[in-house]
Design a protein around this motif. Sequence first.
Motif: not given
Lengths: 386, 389
Positions: A279-285, A303-305
């Motif tokens: 959740x801390x990874x910016x949504x834009x990613x 990208x996210x993990x």
Amino acid sequence: MIPSARVPFWRDQRVLRVAAQVVAALAVFFLLYVLWFNVTNNMRARGVRTDFNFLDQPFGVRIAGSDLRPTAPVRLALLNGIRNTFALAIVGLPLLTILGVLVGVGRLSTNWLVAKISSAYVEILRNLPPLLVVIFAFQAVILRLPAARNPITPFGWFVISNLEFHVPGFRAGDNYRPFMLVVLVAVLLGALLWWWRTRVHERTGTPHHRWLWSLGTIALVGTMAYLILGRPLTITLPQLEGRVVDGGYRGLGAFFAVVGALAFYTSSHVAEIVRGSILAVPKGQTEAASALALSGFQRLRFVVLPQAMRIALPPIINQYLNYVKNTSLAIAVGFAEVTLVAFQAIGNGQPAPQVVVLLMGSYLVFSLVISLLVNLYNRHLRIVAR
Amino acid sequence: MRARTLAFLAVVMLLAACTQAADTTTAPTTDTGPATTADTGTATTADTGGATTTTADTGTEPSGGGLLGDIQSRGSLLCGVNETVPGFGFLNADGTRSGFDIDFCRAVAAAVLGDPEAVEYVPLDAQQRFTALASGEIDVLIRNTTFTATRDGGEGATFVTTTFYDGQGMMVFTDSGIGAMEDLANTAICVLSGTTTELNLATRFVDIPYTPLTFEDNGVLQPAFVSGQCDGWTSDKSQLAGIRSAFPADQGGPEALTILEETFSKEPLGPAVRDGDSQWAQVVDWVVNATILAEELGITSDNVDTFADTDNAEIRRLLGLEIESDDGTAVFDAGLGLEPGWAANVIASVGNYGEIFDRNVGPDTPLGLVRGVNDLWLNGGLLYSPPYR
């Protein structure tokens, strides 16, 4: 600076800073000295030994799952306990990591059922005391298996009772050592090829096929060595002969109770860390990844993990340390890890303060090694500034 | 859980060590305990001067530490006990405690404080017990503890008169067909960790392959045994008898279990106190002796009040009744630091040795143990108290 304007040393900040440190260090040393003096003096006054010679005394009892004779010294018994704690860690840590990541990702799933099951998993496990989970796993799961006197043998490959699990294993043949050496070389070669293919891929963009290259090499070299050296390894199935089980690998039921219980328990904490980090990874990613037409799995994987793990790793270290420390709960179900062996030694007449010091020392080493390894990995994950 | 307990104990020991060091500098104040008992002693025997009828002469008694005085000023005895062995030390469903060892805790409290109920029980497992004793967490350890040289020497404990001569045995399920130790080859055997039992098992089974499963208390060991994880359960025979007697009926009751014939160790069980306080050790020692002596003399909890006119001098001395002397009457005081009549208190509250045995473990109890070697020397047993004079 003008010489005449020099501040006297007792008002010189640099001097004062050093002086404060020295005083603090002296105070700490004095405190430690007083404690040490008190302990040794009082122990001597009560006729309790203060030396470590007891390590060479015979331990006096057998330890389940080891070949140590009762005449083996306390030193070896403690090492055996440390080895068993290590076994709990080496099996449990990867298990709890995988479980934790799966459940953590699952909690964020858009699939209602997956998300709810993951939530329930976390909420139930993380709110139970670990001791309860261990005792539950032992009494309600392991002890429910068939009794040791009539084990079950599924497919003839396993022998399972509530005392021990037996699985197929390898047995060393004649050229076992040279074979293992060749395999080791093959693994190193495979790693080298992996690295090379990755470099090629990064430079030229040609498909890397690194799995094929490295595993193929290991398999090829391994098979050739196996054939040339004349079956250095054979697979053995556990054979039940009366009460004796011959061949295969064995594990005590209590071991699996502890590993299972603590891995499940700790994974619920890891899952929450993973969820928070994602959740801390910016949504834009995520949005950018979608815009590149990456699939759901690709978004997560590439990208996210990677970004989430960077955030998650430091708090996960804490959970690893908790896991290792919680393995001492194995004492409740009679698995001979280092705490149980140490307490056994104390119960059988070895001096408690020294044994407890050794016990604390061994957990300290475990914890420091784990933090060191994970911190090294953490450094590797860090954003490399170019 | 245990790790934390022990770590905590280690810290407590450390602190205790510090306070003990401080205590030695203020030794005179801790001596007030024995002094008060001396006062009460003189109150009844003020006009006597005979050597055998002296008051408690604590001045010449080397009271190293003065635990007796501490207990009397505290008003309760801290007794380290077991709570998982029926008949010896057991915590009942209603929260009360009962058993052979519990009765000896009560006997010591009756002797020292005049009240058998003035006991604070400290439940301990096998591994904690000596640390608890050494750190001063308990005053006396009465927890089916075997008297061995290492425990006497290395553990900082002093054992007093043995209360129960026991031996180690093996319990198996009756339907398992196991009839001797050799039948247990290649099986697992359940045992409590940190016990002499564990060591004896290793010695007895030195040529028989087996897997020892060590547990911390019987509460976890019993399910493991019942589920068949281990085929044998080894412990002191008296303990096994206690567990067998309380074996739940839905699992077959006592008949489902068999205790093998063979006894493979000597297990003299008795109270232990901390090293370095001989006065306190003597007190506990004589409480045990008094129960044995009372049985020998025919004193029971029922008839202890009826000896006021007896001519038997030893009974008069033991019960603190007036004895003949040149100038009037006096009571006998052995100089143990206890009030005269302490033994009468003990017998009135818990009875003599035979009564304690019969009430907790005897033939009419579920354990159904016979006296065997735990009988008076007069009957061919090992119980023999030195004379009280």
